[in-house]
Design an enzyme around this catalytic site. Structure first.
Site, PDB file in Angstrom:
ATOM      1  N   CYS A   1       0.838  -1.187   0.000  1.00 41.39           N
ATOM      2  CA  CYS A   1       0.000   0.000   0.000  1.00 41.39           C
ATOM      3  C   CYS A   1       0.883   1.252   0.000  1.00 41.39           C
ATOM      4  O   CYS A   1       1.977   1.244   0.556  1.00 41.39           O
ATOM      5  CB  CYS A   1      -0.911   0.031   1.228  1.00 41.39           C
ATOM      6  SG  CYS A   1      -2.059  -1.362   1.330  1.00 41.39           S
ATOM      7  N   THR A   2       0.379   2.308  -0.615  1.00 40.29           N
ATOM      8  CA  THR A   2       1.106   3.573  -0.599  1.00 40.29           C
ATOM      9  C   THR A   2       0.826   4.244   0.735  1.00 40.29           C
ATOM     10  O   THR A   2      -0.227   4.849   0.929  1.00 40.29           O
ATOM     11  CB  THR A   2       0.655   4.476  -1.764  1.00 40.29           C
ATOM     12  OG1 THR A   2       0.834   3.775  -2.994  1.00 40.29           O
ATOM     13  CG2 THR A   2       1.468   5.757  -1.799  1.00 40.29           C
TER      14      THR A   2
END
Length: 682
Positions: free
Chosen positions: A542-543
Site C-alpha cells: 500500500c502507498t
C-alpha cells in the site's frame, strides 16, 4: 375630436435572450457596463376569439427579444413583421442597477431618435428601445427595465369622427393586395407611403415623401406602418414617433395625415382584412415655428403591478438542471479572465483529452481537478476494485461501492464524475498494464497482446497522459508509448511525506536544438525497471503516505499541465534552469500566462517546501531513448514481450549493462588506502 390613444409596447423576453446575455457578460463584457446595440422584433397585432362570448380579444402589443437580438446581420423585414433597434446596458451590481440615472439614460436614447430625424430623415430609429439589466449569474435572476421612447405631441393628435375603420372601406381588396405585394420590395419597410391614382395604388418609402408626392401635390399624405396593436380603437406605439417625424419635417403638409395601420401578416383568403384606416390631425398648426425643437418623450414600461418599475425574470426553476450546470460549471474559470488573466486560453484546456492511468487516490484527485479546469474528456484506466479502505482517501468512491466484492474502480470513478457533472465525457476502462520483469504466461499471451493494443489506442486518442500508478515498472509501457507518439506525459508519485510531479520531455528527435532535452521518469535510473511487487509486506504493497499529500501532488500535476498548455511552445516549453529565481519570470521564455513551467517538482511536506528540478534526457534511458523507441516501433509487441519476460533485455538494449560493467571496472582500478592507523574521524 377624440384624442388618439396609442397602445404601448409590452416587452416579451425569450429565455434564450438571458442565456445569450449571460454568455456575453462572462465572455465579452466581463466587468464592462458599456451599452451594447441589440434589436427586437414585433409583428402585426394579433387577437383571439373568446369561445364563450364570441368576442375578439386583442393580445398584447409585444416587442420581443431573443438570442438573435445580439446578431448584427438579420433578414430583411417583411410586411407583417418588423425590427426595432435597441440598446442594452448591463450593470455589474444590483446597487448600480438601482442607482442608475434612468432619466439621463432615457433622454440620451430619445436624443438619438430626434437627432436622426432632423439630420438624416432616416426612419430606422423611429422604433427604438432601451433596456437596462442586472444579471445575477449565480441565482439566474435577471432584473430588467424596458423603455420605448416616444415623443409627446402638443397639441395632441386627434382622430376624425369616423374613427378607426376597416381598411377595406378605403381600399378595394385588390388595392390592399397590391400594397402587400409592393411593400415586400421597398427598404425600411416598418413605415411606408401609399399613393392612390384611381384604382391603382403605389407604395414608397417615408424618406422619399417629397419626391413621392411631387407629381400629385394635391394628394393627401397617406402613411402606413406595421401595427403591433390589435386593439380596434388604439393604434400601436410606433405610430407616435412616425407622426412626430412627419410633423417635424413637413409641418405644413402634415397637419392632417391619413394612416393605414397594417395588421395583416398575409393576404386573407376570406377577404376579411384586419388592417385599420383613419385620418388624424393636429389642431392649431398655423404657427410652425420651432417644429424641429425636440419635444418631451415618454415610454418607460410598467411592471406587472401597473407601476413604473423594473421586472424580474427568475430562470432557475424552469431551466433544465443539466443546462444550468453547463453554464455555471466554468463560471469560476471565466471570472479569472475578467481582472486577473485576460489572455487565459480556457478553450485550450477544456479541449484537452486526458487519460488517467490509475483510478486510485491520485487518479481521483487528478480527475476532480481536471474537471475544475474545464476539461471535458477524461478516461480512467485501472484493473482493481473499490475496497473498504478506499472511500475515505479516494473522493470518487463511497461505502456502497465497496459491497459485494467492490465495483471496478475505473468505471465507478467515471460514473461518479458524471453524477458530479452530467456534461462530462468520462469513461472507465478495466485493463491491466503489462510490466517489465513480470513474465507473461503462455495462456495469457493473447489477452496481453489485446491489452497492449488497447492501451496504444487509448494513448493515441488522448492528448495528455497521467501516470498515477503505485509501482515503478507499471509506468514503463505508457512511458514508451507516450514518447513514441510524442504525447504530453505527466508523472505523479508519492512517498510518506514527499512527492514527485514531473512532465516527460518531448521525443529527443523532435526537440528544438535551443532547448535542453528533458528526461522522463526513467532517465535517472541506471537499472531497468523490474518486479518490485513480489514478496512485499502489507505496508509495502500500500502507498503509505500522509493523507493530505495525494491531493497536493494531484493538484500540482494538473496545474503543471495547465501551465504547459498555456505556454506558446506547449510540449516543447523549456524548463527554468537550476538556480533560476522563479519569483520573477513573468514574460520569460520559461513561463506561461499561469507562471513558470518546471520540469520536475519535488515536494517535502515535512518542510512545506517544493523544490524545482531539471533532469536532462539520458541516451541510455530504458523509457525514452531513441534506441528503445525505434526498437518498439520496429518490432512492436514482440519487443515488448521480450521486455516483459526477460529482466535483462532492456539493460542490454539500452546499453545500461555495459555502463554498469564500466562502472565496476572503474571501481576495481581505484587504489583504496588501507594503511593502519586511527583513520578518519567519520
Amino acid at each position: 375630436m377624440p384624442i388618439v390613444q396609442f397602445a404601448p409596447f409590452t416587452s416579451l423576453v425569450q429565455p434564450s435572450f438571458w442565456h445569450e446575455l449571460t454568455r456575453l457578460k462572462i465572455d465579452v463584457l466581463k466587468l464592462s457596463d458599456d451599452a451594447v446595440p441589440i434589436r427586437g422584433s414585433y409583428t402585426t397585432g394579433r387577437s383571439v376569439v373568446d369561445r364563450e362570448s364570441g368576442q375578439e380579444i386583442a393580445l398584447g402589443c409585444n416587442l420581443s427579444v431573443g438570442s438573435e437580438s445580439f446578431e448584427k446581420d438579420h433578414k430583411h423585414d417583411r410586411l407583417g413583421s418588423a425590427h426595432a433597434s435597441g440598446t442594452v446596458k448591463n450593470y455589474n451590481t444590483i446597487e448600480d442597477f438601482k442607482a442608475a440615472d434612468k432619466t439621463a439614460l432615457f433622454n440620451g436614447e430619445a436624443d438619438k431618435i430626434w437627432n436622426q430625424i432632423v439630420t438624416t430623415r432616416d426612419t430606422s430609429l423611429l422604433t427604438h428601445f432601451l433596456l437596462i439589466t442586472f444579471a445575477d449569474l449565480k441565482k439566474y435572476k435577471y432584473y430588467y427595465w424596458f423603455a420605448f421612447p416616444a415623443f409627446v405631441s402638443k397639441p395632441a393628435w386627434e382622430i376624425d369622427e369616423a374613427g378607426w375603420t376597416s381598411a377595406s372601406t378605403e381600399y378595394t381588396p385588390e388595392a390592399l393586395a397590391s400594397i402587400y405585394t409592393q411593400h415586400r420590395n421597398i427598404d425600411a419597410p416598418s413605415f411606408f407611403l401609399v399613393r392612390s391614382s384611381g384604382a391603382e395604388v403605389t407604395v414608397g418609402t417615408v424618406e422619399s415623401l417629397e419626391e413621392f408626392y411631387s407629381q400629385t401635390p394635391d394628394s393627401p399624405i397617406t402613411v402606413g406602418f406595421i401595427d403591433p396593436s390589435a386593439n380596434p380603437t388604439n393604434p400601436g406605439w410606433p405610430l407616435r414617433n412616425l407622426l412626430a417625424y412627419l410633423h417635424a419635417l413637413y409641418p405644413t403638409k402634415t397637419h392632417s395625415v391619413r394612416v393605414l395601420c397594417w395588421r395583416d401578416a398575409e393576404i386573407p383568403s376570406t377577404g376579411n382584412w384586419k388592417s385599420k384606416f383613419g385620418t388624424v390631425s393636429v389642431p392649431n398648426t398655423e404657427s410652425v415655428e420651432g417644429a424641429t425643437t425636440k419635444p418631451s418623450a415618454v415610454g418607460w414600461e410598467k411592471n406587472p403591478q401597473g407601476k413604473l418599475g423594473p421586472r424580474v425574470a427568475d430562470l432557475a426553476p424552469m431551466m433544465d438542471p443539466t443546462r444550468l450546470a453547463n453554464q455555471a460549471v466554468d463560471l469560476n474559470l471565466k471570472l479569472m479572465r475578467w481582472r486577473i488573466l485576460p489572455s487565459l486560453d480556457l478553450e485550450k484546456v477544456s479541449s484537452t483529452r486526458c487519460l488517467l492511468l490509475g483510478a486510485g487516490t491520485l487518479g481521483c484527485y487528478v480527475a476532480r481537478t481536471l474537471m475544475a479546469w474545464g476539461v471535458r474528456k477524461i478516461t480512467l484506466l485501472d484493473n482493481s476494485r473499490v475496497s473498504f479502505s478506499n472511500p475515505v482517501r479516494q473522493p470518487l468512491f463511497e461505502f456502497e461501492d465497496c459491497l459485494n466484492g467492490g465495483k471496478p474502480k475505473a468505471q465507478c470513478a467515471a460514473d461518479s464524475l458524471k453524477r458530479i457533472y452530467p456534461g462530462i465525457d468520462a469513461t472507465g476502462v478495466s485493463l491491466s498494464i503489462p510490466m517489465p520483469g513480470h513474465p507473461i504466461p503462455a495462456a495469457s499471451l493473447e489477452q496481453t497482446k489485446e491489452d497492449v493494443k488497447k492501451l496504444e489506442k487509448l494513448i493515441d486518442e488522448h492528448d495528455a497522459i497521467f501516470l498515477l500508478m503505485d509501482s515503478r515498472e507499471s509506468r514503463w509501457l505508457p512511458t514508451v508509448i507516450g514518447a513514441s507518439k510524442n504525447k504530453i506525459v505527466l508523472n505523479a508519485a508519492l512517498g510518506f511525506d514527499t512527492f514527485l510531479v514531473m512532465r516527460h520531455g518531448p521525443r529527443s528527435s523532435s526537440q528544438p536544438e535551443k532547448n535542453p532535452k528533458l528526461g522522463c521518469y526513467f532517465c535517472n535510473d541506471i537499472v531497468a525497471p523490474s518486479d518490485s511487487l513480489t514478496d512485499r509486506t502489507l505496508d509495502q504493497m500500500c502507498t503509505v503516505t500522509r493523507p493530505g499529500l495525494a491531493s497536493i501532488a494531484s493538484s500540482t500535476a494538473v496545474e503543471l499541465l495547465a501551465s504547459l498548455l498555456q505556454h506558446p511552445d506547449g510540449l516543447y516549453a523549456a524548463a527554468p534552469p537550476p538556480g533560476q529565481d522563479l519569483s520573477n519570470l513573468s514574460g520569460d521564455e520559461y513561463s506561461s500566462v499561469l507562471g513558470v513551467v518546471p520540469h520536475q517538482l519535488r515536494g517535502f511536506l515535512a518542510q512545506f517546501r517544493n523544490l524545482p528540478i531539471v533532469g536532462a534526457a539520458f541516451d541510455g534511458c530504458t523509457g525514452c531513448s531513441e534506441t528503445v523507441l525505434k526498437e518498439y516501433e520496429t518490432k512492436g509487441f514482440d519487443m515488448l514481450l521480450q521486455a516483459f519476460n526477460d529482466q535483462k533485455y532492456l539493460e542490454k538494449l539500452s546499453g545500461l549493462d555495459k555502463l554498469y560493467e564500466e562502472g565496476q571496472k572503474a571501481l576495481e582500478t581505484v587504489d583504496w588506502d588501507e594503511e593502519d592507523g586511527e583513520g578518519d574521524d567519520f
